[in-house]
Design an enzyme around this catalytic site. Sequence first.
Site, PDB file in Angstrom:
ATOM      1  N   LEU A 510       0.824  -1.202   0.000  1.00 46.20           N
ATOM      2  CA  LEU A 510       0.000   0.000   0.000  1.00 46.20           C
ATOM      3  C   LEU A 510       0.853   1.244   0.000  1.00 46.20           C
ATOM      4  CD1 LEU A 510      -2.772  -0.814   2.624  1.00 46.20           C
ATOM      5  CD2 LEU A 510      -3.145  -0.294   0.230  1.00 46.20           C
ATOM      6  N   GLY A 511       2.045   1.116   0.550  1.00 47.52           N
ATOM      7  CA  GLY A 511       2.903   2.292   0.609  1.00 47.52           C
ATOM      8  C   GLY A 511       4.047   2.065   1.574  1.00 47.52           C
ATOM      9  N   GLN A 512       4.814   3.109   1.749  1.00 48.23           N
ATOM     10  CA  GLN A 512       5.972   3.023   2.616  1.00 48.23           C
ATOM     11  C   GLN A 512       5.729   3.935   3.812  1.00 48.23           C
ATOM     12  OE1 GLN A 512       8.771   1.161   1.825  1.00 48.23           O
ATOM     13  NE2 GLN A 512       9.944   1.752   3.642  1.00 48.23           N
ATOM     14  N   GLY A 513       5.592   3.330   4.984  1.00 50.46           N
ATOM     15  CA  GLY A 513       5.387   4.148   6.178  1.00 50.46           C
ATOM     16  C   GLY A 513       6.718   4.590   6.739  1.00 50.46           C
ATOM     17  N   PHE A 515       8.696   3.563   9.055  1.00 46.04           N
ATOM     18  CA  PHE A 515       9.766   2.621   9.326  1.00 46.04           C
ATOM     19  C   PHE A 515       9.600   1.285   8.628  1.00 46.04           C
ATOM     20  CE2 PHE A 515       9.988   5.819  12.491  1.00 46.04           C
ATOM     21  CZ  PHE A 515      11.343   6.093  12.526  1.00 46.04           C
ATOM     22  N   GLY A 516       8.895   1.292   7.529  1.00 45.41           N
ATOM     23  CA  GLY A 516       8.783   0.050   6.789  1.00 45.41           C
ATOM     24  C   GLY A 516       7.577   0.069   5.880  1.00 45.41           C
ATOM     25  N   PRO A 517       7.483  -0.914   4.984  1.00 43.63           N
ATOM     26  CA  PRO A 517       6.377  -0.955   4.029  1.00 43.63           C
ATOM     27  C   PRO A 517       5.061  -1.367   4.689  1.00 43.63           C
ATOM     28  CG  PRO A 517       7.783  -2.876   3.766  1.00 43.63           C
ATOM     29  CD  PRO A 517       8.428  -2.011   4.803  1.00 43.63           C
ATOM     30  N   LYS A 532       1.703  -3.293   8.709  1.00 44.16           N
ATOM     31  CA  LYS A 532       2.920  -2.493   8.628  1.00 44.16           C
ATOM     32  C   LYS A 532       4.081  -3.352   9.111  1.00 44.16           C
ATOM     33  CE  LYS A 532       4.217   1.477  11.113  1.00 44.16           C
ATOM     34  NZ  LYS A 532       3.839   2.829  11.491  1.00 44.16           N
ATOM     35  N   ASP A 629       3.825  14.169  14.202  1.00 48.11           N
ATOM     36  CA  ASP A 629       4.157  13.929  12.798  1.00 48.11           C
ATOM     37  C   ASP A 629       2.895  13.968  11.942  1.00 48.11           C
ATOM     38  OD1 ASP A 629       5.807  13.574  10.658  1.00 48.11           O
ATOM     39  OD2 ASP A 629       5.987  11.397  10.896  1.00 48.11           O
TER      40      ASP A 629
END
Length: 822
Positions: A510-513, A515-517, A532, A629
Amino acid sequence: MEIISLKSVTALLLSLSVICFGFCTAIDTMTSTRFIEDPETLVSNGSAFKLGFFSLADSNNRYVGIWYSTPSLSTVIWVANRDKPLNDSSGTVTISEDEIVWSSNVSNATSNSSAQLLDSGNLVLRDNRGSITWESIQHPSHSLLSKMKISTDTNTGEKVVLTSWKSPSDPSIGSLSAGINPLSIPQLFIWNGSQPYWRSGPWDGQIFIGIPDMNSVLHNGFQVVDDKEGTVYATFSVANSSIFLYYVLTPQGTLVETYREYGKEEWEVTWRSNNSECDVYGTCGAFGICNSGNSPICSCLRGYEPKYIEEWSRGNWTSGCVRKTPLQCERTNSSGQQGKLDGFFRLTTVKVPDFADWSLAPEDECREECLKNCSCMAYSYCSGIGCMSWSGNLIDLGKFTQGGADLYIRLAHSELDKKRDMKAIISVTIVIGTIAIGICTYFSWRWRRKQTVKDKSKEILLSDRGDAYQIYDMNRLGDNANQVKFQELPLLALEKLATATNNFDEANKLGQGGFGPVYRGKLPGGQEIAVKRLSRASAQGLEEFMNEVMVISKIQHRNLVRLLGCCIEGDEKMLIYECMPNKSLDTFLFDPLKRESLDWRRRFSIIEGIGRGLLYLHRDSRLRIIHRDLKASNILLDENLNAKISDFGMARIFGGNQDQANTKRVVGTYGYMSPEYAMEGRFSEKSDVFSFGVLLLESISGRRNTSFQYDEQYLSLLGYAWTLWCEHNIEELIDETIAEARFQEEISRCIHVGLLCVQESAKDRPSISTVLSMLSSEIAHLPPPKQPPFLEKQIAIDTESSQPRQNESSSNQVTVTIIQGR
Ligand SMILES: *[C@@H]1O[C@H](CO)[C@@H](O)[C@H](O)[C@H]1NC(C)=O
Ligand SMILES: *[C@@H]1O[C@H](CO)[C@@H](O)[C@H](O)[C@H]1NC(C)=O
Ligand SMILES: *[C@@H]1O[C@H](CO)[C@@H](O)[C@H](O)[C@H]1NC(C)=O
Ligand SMILES: *[C@@H]1O[C@H](CO)[C@@H](O)[C@H](O)[C@H]1NC(C)=O
Ligand SMILES: *[C@@H]1O[C@H](CO)[C@@H](O)[C@H](O)[C@H]1NC(C)=O
Ligand SMILES: *[C@@H]1O[C@H](CO)[C@@H](O)[C@H](O)[C@H]1NC(C)=O
Ligand SMILES: *[C@@H]1O[C@H](CO)[C@@H](O)[C@H](O)[C@H]1NC(C)=O
Ligand SMILES: *[C@@H]1O[C@H](CO)[C@@H](O)[C@H](O)[C@H]1NC(C)=O
Ligand SMILES: *[C@@H]1O[C@H](CO)[C@@H](O)[C@H](O)[C@H]1NC(C)=O
Ligand SMILES: *[C@@H]1O[C@H](CO)[C@@H](O)[C@H](O)[C@H]1NC(C)=O
Ligand SMILES: *[C@@H]1O[C@H](CO)[C@@H](O)[C@H](O)[C@H]1NC(C)=O
């Protein structure tokens, strides 16, 4: 023919009042010629009990009953005509044969019968030869007195039970009953209709296993007896005559032990069956275990996981848990494949499940027998009972701190191994974590502590408490030294997540958060999840991972993304969220095509949603949380495009009346960071408000705050907006896809609010609750904004820090860490 009957009489008054003078003073016996008439009473010899007429609350209904003669009516222990009250005070209690409202239903009528109220509270009917034909203790109402029996005839299934009143002012028969279930091993039950509502656990000859505090002195007289003719009964007796003790089943279905010493007026409740939610039968579903000391109270047994994780995380535990790894005996049967033998995991001090099978086998044989039979799920050996084993669902388990019995749960060998692995991983993680992250900061941390600089230390510890893996955080908050305990989160098996995401297939990414995909996945039940996956061996990520678990597992709000569970296996660490099919806000806002699907109404409701989520974090949740954030890529959109704040890896919990903190490790995202935070590491609610303001201006303009980076004319979106504001040309900022004349005023107002949020000085910025009032026009007059800071380019990037840094060249939306040199 009837022996005692209760009549509604209107005619005999005169003649009877004469008799009354003769025995109104404390008689304890009625005969066919001496009867009592409302409001007369029988008083037992010794004066402990009275029998007579009474009313409850404001009702005119008259009941005949027995009550403790001190101090009041609230201690009625037996009622004759529960379902047939008299409606006036003309009743009599006689020994007779006619006009019956209620009768004892004994048909051996003789003219010489008598009825005596004994000092034990028992009303006894005797025939002319003096032998007892009927007694009230064999017909309990809602109370269990000394020597009364509740019983079940195993041949006929006939039960003698306590039945609750409908309400405290209505003694008619309610839906709850308390009795004994003699099947296999006797247990006390409270039933609601025919459904079990409470269970005592098996009788071990001395106590009920599920009542850990039963060893108290008062319980000593309790007995469960099998009379060898098929009737099993429970009873108790109090040896000390200066003590009154009885049990009552309340209209709410609670069994209450009530106690009074001779000469005292007050009754004391010394025990009750509903000490916690755990006492409700089957609260945690099949293979779940209830521990009232935990929050939430339910967890799955070791080797099991929630059947429907979403229901479970909502606190709906009734669907229970399912086994993670099939048993060896099952696998052998289906595929012929051999493996290591199943084993048992020992759970100490538990209320063992319902539906035990019982045998006389000694302990080691008990274990063998269970291991041999694949349908055996657990066994327990108790010296007072012998061997108990369970097949099928394990239901209604409770965990005590003391008492109870040891239960051995059958598990696949690999699940047992995991326990050891897990411990090893945990200690290794802690050791490595300490060495890798801790060592350089340790001394400075010590130093700062000495200097009493407020900061928090965090020790994270995964511990094994016997019923489920628990995650604790000893987290000192400011000076309060509060200890915050992790809530229990369901743990999911890695294997299951791998299957759900098709082995973490790129196509499901789904995407890159931070600290990880993040992967999209589907659980076997069809439930969609987002997983995650923490980058392997990222020491820094571990801290954020733990932080996120800690923060988000405590909170729930419709504008915050929900954490469903986590997975910690080997060096894999994952968080499982509800799936957000529409991904994040930035994928809409900054996409030339998709942005058109966000009209102004939608955008406004997204902004409001973010505001409400933030308000919850700052004010309404039990903890005060600073997100730190907030940015468009951390706002997820559900199927109806409702906004949900995500990514709590950076969030900080504030304790007590703390409203600001300092950090040397500034984490956040370019353009969204307030100046005091980016420059000095100072963060507060107002630094989140700053980020919210940036987000608000981005939503209106459809432009990234950083899209100005190489534009010489303006430093940033904020600079651009400020210039337009000063030129009274703010409409220029509005994304043309939403620029409709009818919304112009509202949008301009929002820009104004946005500018107020991004003012340079934190104290000039409104709080998020004020922001929401401003957005909804509850606050009509808005103060003029001051100039926002233009500071992005002044920030130096720390180049040594974490892994996500590598992506930065391609996208400056990635969260950065800046170690501040002060
Ligand atoms: C009450 O009991 C005592 C002793 O048991 C006995 O002597 C006395 O006669 C009894 N009184 C009545 C009214 O039955
Ligand atoms: C009381 O009950 C009797 C019959 O059960 C009935 O005839 C009478 O009307 C009732 N009186 C009142 C005041 O309800
Ligand atoms: C009394 O006995 C009759 C029949 O013998 C029965 O129908 C009735 O329900 C009984 N009443 C009570 C209160 O047990
Ligand atoms: C009734 O009791 C009296 C004395 O208690 C006795 O003399 C008489 O015989 C009894 N009557 C019957 C029918 O048993
Ligand atoms: C009541 O009468 C029945 C027969 O009619 C007899 O079997 C029973 O034993 C009698 N009960 C008592 C307590 O005398
Ligand atoms: C008993 O069951 C009824 C119907 O299912 C329900 O409405 C009631 O709340 C239950 N009572 C208790 C004490 O749980
Ligand atoms: C009976 O109970 C009372 C009150 O608790 C106590 O003082 C007394 O010693 C007890 N008597 C016996 C024989 O246990
Ligand atoms: C137990 O039930 C009583 C009512 O019977 C209720 O007042 C009390 O709050 C309950 N206690 C707990 C711990 O649920
Ligand atoms: C609890 O979960 C079960 C099983 O998923 C479901 O059937 C039931 O409707 C849920 N109950 C509530 C109150 O959500
Ligand atoms: C093995 O499988 C057969 C049929 O598939 C079944 O009848 C039998 O009960 C199974 N045995 C065990 C120990 O599960
Ligand atoms: C295994 O246990 C079940 C349930 O207790 C029982 O019905 C079955 O007969 C047992 N099978 C064997 C082979 O002992």
